[in-house]
Design a protein around this motif. Structure first.
Motif, PDB file in Angstrom:
ATOM      1  N   UNK A 230      12.058 -63.707 -21.066  1.00 24.97           N
ATOM      2  CA  UNK A 230      12.110 -63.156 -19.716  1.00 24.97           C
ATOM      3  C   UNK A 230      12.581 -61.705 -19.763  1.00 24.97           C
ATOM      4  N   UNK A 231      11.896 -60.848 -19.028  1.00 24.82           N
ATOM      5  CA  UNK A 231      12.277 -59.430 -18.933  1.00 24.82           C
ATOM      6  C   UNK A 231      12.896 -59.169 -17.568  1.00 24.82           C
ATOM      7  N   UNK A 232      14.032 -58.480 -17.554  1.00 19.10           N
ATOM      8  CA  UNK A 232      14.720 -58.144 -16.302  1.00 19.10           C
ATOM      9  C   UNK A 232      14.624 -56.642 -16.058  1.00 19.10           C
ATOM     10  N   UNK A 312      21.105 -64.249 -22.233  1.00 17.29           N
ATOM     11  CA  UNK A 312      20.808 -62.832 -22.440  1.00 17.29           C
ATOM     12  C   UNK A 312      19.899 -62.349 -21.314  1.00 17.29           C
ATOM     13  N   UNK A 313      20.222 -61.195 -20.759  1.00 18.91           N
ATOM     14  CA  UNK A 313      19.311 -60.514 -19.839  1.00 18.91           C
ATOM     15  C   UNK A 313      18.944 -59.189 -20.488  1.00 18.91           C
ATOM     16  N   UNK A 314      17.682 -58.819 -20.416  1.00 25.31           N
ATOM     17  CA  UNK A 314      17.244 -57.622 -21.136  1.00 25.31           C
ATOM     18  C   UNK A 314      16.056 -56.978 -20.443  1.00 25.31           C
ATOM     19  N   UNK A 315      16.025 -55.656 -20.505  1.00 26.79           N
ATOM     20  CA  UNK A 315      14.898 -54.899 -19.976  1.00 26.79           C
ATOM     21  C   UNK A 315      14.116 -54.291 -21.124  1.00 26.79           C
ATOM     22  N   UNK A 316      12.940 -53.784 -20.820  1.00 25.24           N
ATOM     23  CA  UNK A 316      12.109 -53.165 -21.850  1.00 25.24           C
ATOM     24  C   UNK A 316      11.104 -54.143 -22.408  1.00 25.24           C
ATOM     25  N   UNK A 317      10.857 -54.068 -23.695  1.00 24.43           N
ATOM     26  CA  UNK A 317       9.925 -54.971 -24.371  1.00 24.43           C
ATOM     27  C   UNK A 317      10.514 -56.376 -24.373  1.00 24.43           C
ATOM     28  N   UNK A 318       9.723 -57.420 -24.108  1.00 16.09           N
ATOM     29  CA  UNK A 318      10.255 -58.781 -24.198  1.00 16.09           C
ATOM     30  C   UNK A 318      10.856 -59.038 -25.575  1.00 16.09           C
ATOM     31  N   UNK A 319      12.020 -59.662 -25.614  1.00 15.07           N
ATOM     32  CA  UNK A 319      12.673 -59.919 -26.894  1.00 15.07           C
ATOM     33  C   UNK A 319      11.801 -60.747 -27.831  1.00 15.07           C
TER      34      UNK A 319
END
Length: 352
Positions: A230-232, A312-319
């Protein structure tokens, strides 16, 4: 400095460069918190794959078998073959199968079911213990234990693998039993489904002491999630971080590239202390990795975050897309696919 010491003042993982002693490593040699309640009775075998139930039944016998070293014997690949009482008397069992089929749950269940002094840790934790205490002191410490569980047995470092094989041999001589897992991808691009031959080759000196349990199945982490992490956006990250902090929890937020750089200054055996006491990890501007060492360090960190069940929350490229094609087609493919599976699960977890 540890996250426990920093408490709610911890806002970034790059603040941390923890130390870890041999005594602390020993104290951590128990199943991760998410497997505190792992038992054979609450393992849910997939009925489409009978080898999962067969593994449960065999491990029950292995747990209750006498701890005395087995004499003779051969390295067996079990699955469709009949399991015998003689097999359960062997000194070691290797759980062989793709990631996400419940091998770690079964390993932890075995640990909980076994009597006597016992240890549970990842391959890297045992090698770190030898690094901290020295080989002779490590043998002295572990000697006489009833069971040693090794999760994620690594087959790609010849030096560490030889050291671990020697350690197994020295401890088996004193009656210690072993159980180990490693990971292979589920039928990816037609490559070999199981790693038993690799394991046999690398621990050839000890192979006759091990039974290999073949465990088929699908990655359970992917059954209830999408195929992408998931991308935030920045606003979602800010809200998630502030919600945790407002509740008195610890939420870290880091620029992804800076965090990856920072991992180079911390030995992987200390990553377990980086995640201690943290409730949420946030990354800004995730990018694709092209450096093998950076990628492997991140894999080791994600393993510890997964053990701690850290969302984990993350922006940018999907992990799930951060490992480039050369990496995914190279010798560490198995590690990267496992890490992708875990990152999808962590970013899909309910946010605190």
């Amino acid at each position: 400095m540890t996250s426990d010491a920093l408490g709610t003042s911890l806002t970034s993982l790059t603040q941390l460069n923890p130390e870890i002693t041999g005594e602390q490593i020993v104290a951590s040699l128990v199943p991760p918190a998410q497997f505190d309640a792992a038992h054979f009775d609450n393992y849910r075998p997939d009925t489409d794959y009978p080898s999962q139930q067969e593994a449960v039944e065999f491990l029950r016998g292995f747990a209750s078998a006498a701890a005395a070293p087995a004499k003779g014997g051969r390295f067996l690949r079990l699955g469709r073959k009949k399991k015998t009482a003689e097999d359960s008397q062997k000194n070691g069992v290797y759980l062989d199968g793709g990631f996400g089929v419940g091998k770690t749950h079964l390993l932890a269940a075995l640990w909980h079911a076994a009597a006597g002094r016992k240890y549970f840790g990842t391959f890297i934790e045992y090698t770190a213990l030898v690094g901290a205490l020295g080989y002779a002191k490590t043998v002295e410490l572990l000697k006489g234990s009833a069971l040693i569980c090794i999760d994620e047995f690594e087959l790609d470092d010849p030096g560490d693998t030889m050291m671990m094989t020697r350690l197994i041999g020295d401890l088996v001589a004193g009656g210690t039993r072993f159980a180990a897992t490693s990971n292979t991808p589920p039928n990816a691009l037609g490559e070999g489904r199981f790693a038993a031959s690799d394991f046999l080759r690398e621990i050839h000196a000890m192979a006759n002491n091990f039974v290999t349990l073949r465990i088929d199945g699908l990655d359970y982490r992917r059954r209830a999630t999408s195929d992408q992490a998931v991308v935030a956006d920045a606003s979602t990250i800010e809200t998630a971080v502030e919600k945790v902090r407002a509740a008195g929890g610890v939420a870290t937020r880091d620029d992804f590239a800076e965090f990856v750089d920072h991992l180079a200054s911390v030995h992987p055996s200390r990553y377990i202390k980086m995640v201690a006491g943290v409730d949420l990890i946030a990354f800004d501007d995730v990018v694709v990795l092209h450096d093998q060492m950076e990628a492997l360090r991140l894999v080791a960190f994600i393993d510890r975050a997964y053990d701690a069940e850290l969302p984990i929350v993350a922006s940018g490229v999907p992990l799930s897309e951060i490992f480039d094609e050369p990496m995914l087609n190279g010798g560490f493919r198995k590690k990267y696919l496992r890490s992708v599976s875990r990152m999808i699960a962590l970013t899909s977890a309910p946010k605190a």
